[in-house]
Design a protein around this motif. Sequence first.
Motif, short mmCIF file in Angstrom:
data_model
loop_
_atom_site.label_atom_id
_atom_site.label_comp_id
_atom_site.label_asym_id
_atom_site.label_seq_id
_atom_site.Cartn_x
_atom_site.Cartn_y
_atom_site.Cartn_z
N LEU A 137 32.10 -23.83 -45.55
CA LEU A 137 33.56 -23.78 -45.42
C LEU A 137 34.14 -23.68 -46.81
O LEU A 137 33.71 -24.38 -47.73
N VAL A 138 35.11 -22.80 -46.98
CA VAL A 138 35.84 -22.68 -48.24
C VAL A 138 37.31 -22.89 -47.92
O VAL A 138 37.90 -22.12 -47.15
N GLY A 139 37.87 -23.95 -48.48
CA GLY A 139 39.26 -24.30 -48.19
C GLY A 139 39.48 -24.57 -46.71
O GLY A 139 40.56 -24.28 -46.18
N GLY A 140 38.45 -25.08 -46.04
CA GLY A 140 38.55 -25.38 -44.63
C GLY A 140 38.26 -24.21 -43.71
O GLY A 140 38.15 -24.38 -42.50
N GLU A 141 38.11 -23.02 -44.25
CA GLU A 141 37.81 -21.82 -43.45
C GLU A 141 36.31 -21.58 -43.42
O GLU A 141 35.65 -21.57 -44.47
N VAL A 171 30.26 -14.85 -41.92
CA VAL A 171 31.22 -14.45 -40.88
C VAL A 171 32.55 -14.01 -41.49
O VAL A 171 33.43 -13.57 -40.77
N ALA A 172 32.71 -14.15 -42.77
CA ALA A 172 33.94 -13.73 -43.45
C ALA A 172 33.63 -12.54 -44.34
O ALA A 172 32.52 -12.40 -44.85
N GLY A 173 34.60 -11.70 -44.54
CA GLY A 173 34.42 -10.55 -45.42
C GLY A 173 33.69 -9.41 -44.72
O GLY A 173 33.32 -9.49 -43.56
N ASP A 174 33.51 -8.35 -45.47
CA ASP A 174 32.88 -7.13 -44.94
C ASP A 174 31.53 -6.94 -45.62
O ASP A 174 31.37 -6.11 -46.52
N LYS A 234 28.69 -5.67 -44.52
CA LYS A 234 28.10 -4.34 -44.33
C LYS A 234 28.75 -3.33 -45.28
O LYS A 234 28.07 -2.51 -45.87
N GLY A 235 30.07 -3.41 -45.42
CA GLY A 235 30.77 -2.49 -46.31
C GLY A 235 30.39 -2.70 -47.77
O GLY A 235 30.19 -1.73 -48.52
N VAL A 236 30.27 -3.96 -48.18
CA VAL A 236 29.88 -4.26 -49.56
C VAL A 236 28.47 -3.77 -49.82
O VAL A 236 28.18 -3.16 -50.86
N LYS A 237 27.54 -4.02 -48.88
CA LYS A 237 26.16 -3.54 -49.04
C LYS A 237 26.12 -2.02 -49.16
O LYS A 237 25.39 -1.47 -49.98
N ALA A 238 26.91 -1.33 -48.32
CA ALA A 238 26.93 0.13 -48.36
C ALA A 238 27.42 0.63 -49.72
O ALA A 238 26.87 1.58 -50.28
#
Length: 194
Positions: free
Chosen positions: A133-137, A146-149, A151-155
Motif C-alpha cells: 500500500l502506498v498512501g493507503g492505496e 495492480v496499479a499503473g500500466d 504492460k505498457g511500461v514493459k513494452a
Amino acid sequence: MRPGLSAAAPAAQVRHPDLLSVDTSVWESADLFSQMRATVNADRALEHYLAHQLEPAETVTHVKLRVEDVVHMATRGGAHAIGKDDEIGSLEKGKLADVVLLKNDDSPTWAPLINPYGQIVYQAQRGDVHTVLVGGEVVKSEGKLVAGDLKGVKAKLESTVAYLEREVGDDWISGQFPEIPEAEVLYNPYQYKK
C-alpha cells in the motif's frame, strides 16, 4: 574501511549508519532485502576482522549489529534521514499508510516463523511481497502489481532496448562482456608478517 576507523580499532568502536538506501541496480540488487543481508554480512565480517587484528586477538561471541537494527535502517531510519519520520516509516495513527506485507505460503523458508526480524533479513525476497500500500492505496495485491500500466511500461522498455540494439549493432553485446585487461602486479612494500 569506514571513515575514522583504523584496522587496529577495537570492534566495540564499529558504528552503524541509521539508514539503508540503494542508488544503483547495476552493481548489485536494488531491493532492500538484499541490502539488509549484505549490510549484516559485511558488518559482521568487519567486526570479526577487527577483533582478530587485536593483540591478543579476540573472538566475537555477541555481534553488535542485530537484524532488528537493519530492519529499522530500512524503515524508520530511511524516513528519519529524509526528514519524514512524522509521516512515514512506521505504522502509527496519522501517518501515511505505506505498508509492505510479506506472505508466501508456497515457500519452505516461511515455516516455522520463529524470529520475524531474522526471517525478513535472512530469508525474505521480492517474491515474498504479497501486498503493498502506498498512501493507503493498494498497488500490489496477492503478489501482482495492480496499479499503473505495467504492460505498457514493459513494452516501452523492450522497444527502447530493441532500438539500442539496432543502433549500436555488434557493440551492444560485446559492450556487456568487455575483455578483462591483463592484471598488472604492482610492487607492494607492505608485507603481512606476524
